[in-house]
Design a protein around this motif. Structure first.
Motif, PDB file in Angstrom:
ATOM      1  N   MET A   1      17.951 -13.824  -6.917  1.00 36.81           N
ATOM      2  CA  MET A   1      17.252 -14.298  -5.733  1.00 36.81           C
ATOM      3  C   MET A   1      17.022 -13.162  -4.742  1.00 36.81           C
ATOM      4  N   SER A   2      18.037 -12.319  -4.564  1.00 37.04           N
ATOM      5  CA  SER A   2      17.907 -11.187  -3.649  1.00 37.04           C
ATOM      6  C   SER A   2      16.788 -10.254  -4.097  1.00 37.04           C
ATOM      7  N   ALA A   3      16.750  -9.964  -5.399  1.00 33.46           N
ATOM      8  CA  ALA A   3      15.701  -9.086  -5.932  1.00 33.46           C
ATOM      9  C   ALA A   3      14.323  -9.697  -5.745  1.00 33.46           C
ATOM     10  N   ALA A   4      14.229 -11.019  -5.908  1.00 32.61           N
ATOM     11  CA  ALA A   4      12.948 -11.697  -5.716  1.00 32.61           C
ATOM     12  C   ALA A   4      12.496 -11.616  -4.268  1.00 32.61           C
ATOM     13  N   ARG A   5      13.433 -11.790  -3.336  1.00 31.42           N
ATOM     14  CA  ARG A   5      13.077 -11.711  -1.916  1.00 31.42           C
ATOM     15  C   ARG A   5      12.608 -10.291  -1.554  1.00 31.42           C
ATOM     16  N   GLN A   6      13.289  -9.294  -2.103  1.00 30.97           N
ATOM     17  CA  GLN A   6      12.900  -7.913  -1.810  1.00 30.97           C
ATOM     18  C   GLN A   6      11.490  -7.618  -2.305  1.00 30.97           C
ATOM     19  N   LEU A   7      11.079  -8.276  -3.374  1.00 32.92           N
ATOM     20  CA  LEU A   7       9.729  -8.066  -3.885  1.00 32.92           C
ATOM     21  C   LEU A   7       8.672  -8.417  -2.848  1.00 32.92           C
ATOM     22  N   LEU A   8       8.925  -9.470  -2.089  1.00 37.60           N
ATOM     23  CA  LEU A   8       7.960  -9.864  -1.079  1.00 37.60           C
ATOM     24  C   LEU A   8       7.819  -8.788  -0.010  1.00 37.60           C
ATOM     25  N   ILE A   9       8.929  -8.141   0.324  1.00 40.86           N
ATOM     26  CA  ILE A   9       8.881  -7.041   1.286  1.00 40.86           C
ATOM     27  C   ILE A   9       7.966  -5.940   0.766  1.00 40.86           C
ATOM     28  N   ALA A  10       8.153  -5.553  -0.500  1.00 39.56           N
ATOM     29  CA  ALA A  10       7.336  -4.489  -1.088  1.00 39.56           C
ATOM     30  C   ALA A  10       5.866  -4.897  -1.154  1.00 39.56           C
ATOM     31  N   ASP A  11       5.610  -6.148  -1.484  1.00 40.53           N
ATOM     32  CA  ASP A  11       4.234  -6.623  -1.571  1.00 40.53           C
ATOM     33  C   ASP A  11       3.572  -6.594  -0.199  1.00 40.53           C
ATOM     34  N   TYR A  12       4.293  -7.047   0.825  1.00 40.61           N
ATOM     35  CA  TYR A  12       3.753  -7.022   2.184  1.00 40.61           C
ATOM     36  C   TYR A  12       3.405  -5.593   2.601  1.00 40.61           C
ATOM     37  N   GLN A  13       4.307  -4.662   2.308  1.00 34.70           N
ATOM     38  CA  GLN A  13       4.089  -3.272   2.717  1.00 34.70           C
ATOM     39  C   GLN A  13       2.934  -2.627   1.961  1.00 34.70           C
ATOM     40  N   LEU A  14       2.766  -2.975   0.690  1.00 34.48           N
ATOM     41  CA  LEU A  14       1.629  -2.433  -0.052  1.00 34.48           C
ATOM     42  C   LEU A  14       0.319  -2.996   0.485  1.00 34.48           C
ATOM     43  N   LEU A  15       0.260  -4.294   0.713  1.00 31.96           N
ATOM     44  CA  LEU A  15      -0.950  -4.893   1.264  1.00 31.96           C
ATOM     45  C   LEU A  15      -1.277  -4.290   2.625  1.00 31.96           C
ATOM     46  N   ASP A  16      -0.246  -4.026   3.421  1.00 37.38           N
ATOM     47  CA  ASP A  16      -0.451  -3.400   4.725  1.00 37.38           C
ATOM     48  C   ASP A  16      -1.041  -2.000   4.568  1.00 37.38           C
ATOM     49  N   ALA A  17      -0.534  -1.241   3.598  1.00 37.37           N
ATOM     50  CA  ALA A  17      -1.062   0.108   3.352  1.00 37.37           C
ATOM     51  C   ALA A  17      -2.513   0.045   2.893  1.00 37.37           C
ATOM     52  N   TYR A  18      -2.815  -0.861   2.001  1.00 40.24           N
ATOM     53  CA  TYR A  18      -4.200  -1.033   1.546  1.00 40.24           C
ATOM     54  C   TYR A  18      -5.128  -1.356   2.718  1.00 40.24           C
ATOM     55  N   LYS A  19      -4.690  -2.228   3.613  1.00 41.53           N
ATOM     56  CA  LYS A  19      -5.529  -2.621   4.745  1.00 41.53           C
ATOM     57  C   LYS A  19      -5.783  -1.432   5.667  1.00 41.53           C
ATOM     58  N   ARG A  20      -4.737  -0.641   5.910  1.00 37.83           N
ATOM     59  CA  ARG A  20      -4.930   0.544   6.755  1.00 37.83           C
ATOM     60  C   ARG A  20      -5.856   1.556   6.080  1.00 37.83           C
ATOM     61  N   LEU A  21      -5.780   1.634   4.758  1.00 41.08           N
ATOM     62  CA  LEU A  21      -6.690   2.524   4.026  1.00 41.08           C
ATOM     63  C   LEU A  21      -8.131   2.053   4.182  1.00 41.08           C
ATOM     64  N   MET A  22      -8.358   0.762   4.080  1.00 43.35           N
ATOM     65  CA  MET A  22      -9.719   0.236   4.239  1.00 43.35           C
ATOM     66  C   MET A  22     -10.220   0.413   5.665  1.00 43.35           C
ATOM     67  N   ASP A  23      -9.315   0.381   6.637  1.00 37.31           N
ATOM     68  CA  ASP A  23      -9.713   0.643   8.022  1.00 37.31           C
ATOM     69  C   ASP A  23     -10.142   2.093   8.201  1.00 37.31           C
ATOM     70  N   GLU A  24      -9.404   2.993   7.542  1.00 34.84           N
ATOM     71  CA  GLU A  24      -9.656   4.426   7.695  1.00 34.84           C
ATOM     72  C   GLU A  24     -10.870   4.889   6.892  1.00 34.84           C
ATOM     73  N   TYR A  25     -11.064   4.304   5.706  1.00 29.91           N
ATOM     74  CA  TYR A  25     -12.173   4.680   4.817  1.00 29.91           C
ATOM     75  C   TYR A  25     -13.006   3.428   4.569  1.00 29.91           C
ATOM     76  N   PHE A  26     -13.782   3.075   5.572  1.00 30.10           N
ATOM     77  CA  PHE A  26     -14.479   1.796   5.536  1.00 30.10           C
ATOM     78  C   PHE A  26     -15.770   1.905   4.728  1.00 30.10           C
ATOM     79  N   SER A  27     -15.771   1.295   3.562  1.00 34.89           N
ATOM     80  CA  SER A  27     -16.973   1.210   2.742  1.00 34.89           C
ATOM     81  C   SER A  27     -16.790   0.110   1.718  1.00 34.89           C
ATOM     82  N   ILE A  28     -17.900  -0.403   1.224  1.00 30.60           N
ATOM     83  CA  ILE A  28     -17.835  -1.456   0.212  1.00 30.60           C
ATOM     84  C   ILE A  28     -17.182  -0.922  -1.053  1.00 30.60           C
ATOM     85  N   GLU A  29     -17.472   0.340  -1.407  1.00 28.37           N
ATOM     86  CA  GLU A  29     -16.896   0.923  -2.619  1.00 28.37           C
ATOM     87  C   GLU A  29     -15.374   1.004  -2.527  1.00 28.37           C
TER      88      GLU A  29
END
Length: 294
Positions: A171-199
């Motif tokens: 259960m602990s390992a499963a909960r930690q996965l959500l933390i990693a997923d949130y942080q990756l999605l956050d990084a992707y969003k900041r990347l799209m903000d910085e390099y804004f294009s459809i591609e």
């Protein structure tokens, strides 16, 4: 698909003590409404699905948020009475919102196979708003640093369950996965903000889906080949490492102010970064590295 791979959940804790100075989160909402007020025009910057899909998934998040005060630790799957007594004593007021975020994840991402990646990005924005509402309920002007610190505190809290029974470690390992997923999605969003294009947006989505599909294929292989009690924890830890390594690779691109061509190359080649080294994520790499490692 991702829901079947990850028994993902999120537990926010100690958030009132997590406030730091930093960039302001725009449009801090009132804590009195039963709807989150997620701005769908902001969400549209990060997704490729139609607005109707966004509105449907945000509405699902609102339906969960309206039930926040009914949740308890048991809803998280945490059943150790000794651990729970300590958690309730120190972080009791955060437990309902924590479970609400977990339930929101499950509801938004389940039955969204055709929009798996879009659902994840929508969930991220919904979860961020849930945390913003909680952190700002006393009138505090919530910052990105507040939310990031809260996420780090959550990770530490999950350690309560990392050394118990096999079930608790899983259960602990499963909960930690959500933390990693949130942080990756956050990084992707900041990347799209910085390099804004459809591609770039299309490549971000393709990279994320490739990561999920590749890990899923490897996990299926391992479960077909091996059956033992610690396998679920091992697979979740592996997936956590991959998510974290991908986020580290994205963060390095932004830190180094990489050219757009470098960003495109990184996403097309599914580049990750771990222990000071870059690597390309492939199914064969997972088989060669993780199968031998375990």
């Amino acid at each position: 698909m991702k829901n079947s791979i990850i028994a993902l959940a999120l537990m926010a804790s100690g958030l009132c003590s997590c406030q730091e100075k930093g960039g302001k989160v725009a449009n801090n909402p009132s804590a009195t409404s039963t709807t989150l007020g997620v701005n769908d025009s902001i969400v549209m910057k990060y997704v490729t699905c139609p607005k109707s899909t966004i509105d449907t998934l945000i509405a699902k998040g609102d339906s969960v948020y309206a039930q926040t005060n009914k949740y308890s630790l048991e809803n998280l799957g945490f059943g150790n009475e000794e651990y729970n007594k300590c958690l309730i004593e120190f972080y009791g007021d955060t437990i309902p919102v924590a479970v609400s975020i977990c339930d929101t994840y499950d509801i938004i991402t389940s039955n969204s196979e055709d929009n798996e990646t879009n659902a994840s990005f929508i969930w991220h924005e919904v979860a961020k708003m849930q945390l913003t509402r909680f952190l700002g309920k006393d009138g505090h002007e919530v910052t990105e640093d507040d939310i990031n610190k809260a996420i780090r505190v959550m990770s530490r809290i999950f350690d309560y369950y990392s050394g118990g029974s096999q079930y608790e470690m899983n259960m602990s390992a499963a909960r930690q996965l959500l933390i990693a997923d949130y942080q990756l999605l956050d990084a992707y969003k900041r990347l799209m903000d910085e390099y804004f294009s459809i591609e770039i947006k299309k490549l971000v989505h393709a990279d994320y889906k490739y990561l999920l599909d590749t890990c899923s294929k490897y996990m299926e292989y391992r479960y077909e080949r091996d059956q033992y009690s610690d396998l679920p924890r091992e697979m979740r830890c592996m997936f956590y490492d991959i998510l974290t390594a991908k986020a580290a690779s994205i963060n390095r691109l932004m830190k180094n102010k990489a050219s757009e061509q470098s960003v495109i190359k990184n996403l097309r080649e599914h580049v990750c970064f771990e222990d000071g080294k870059f690597f390309n994520l492939t199914y064969n790499m997972l088989k060669d590295y993780y199968t031998n490692d375990y």
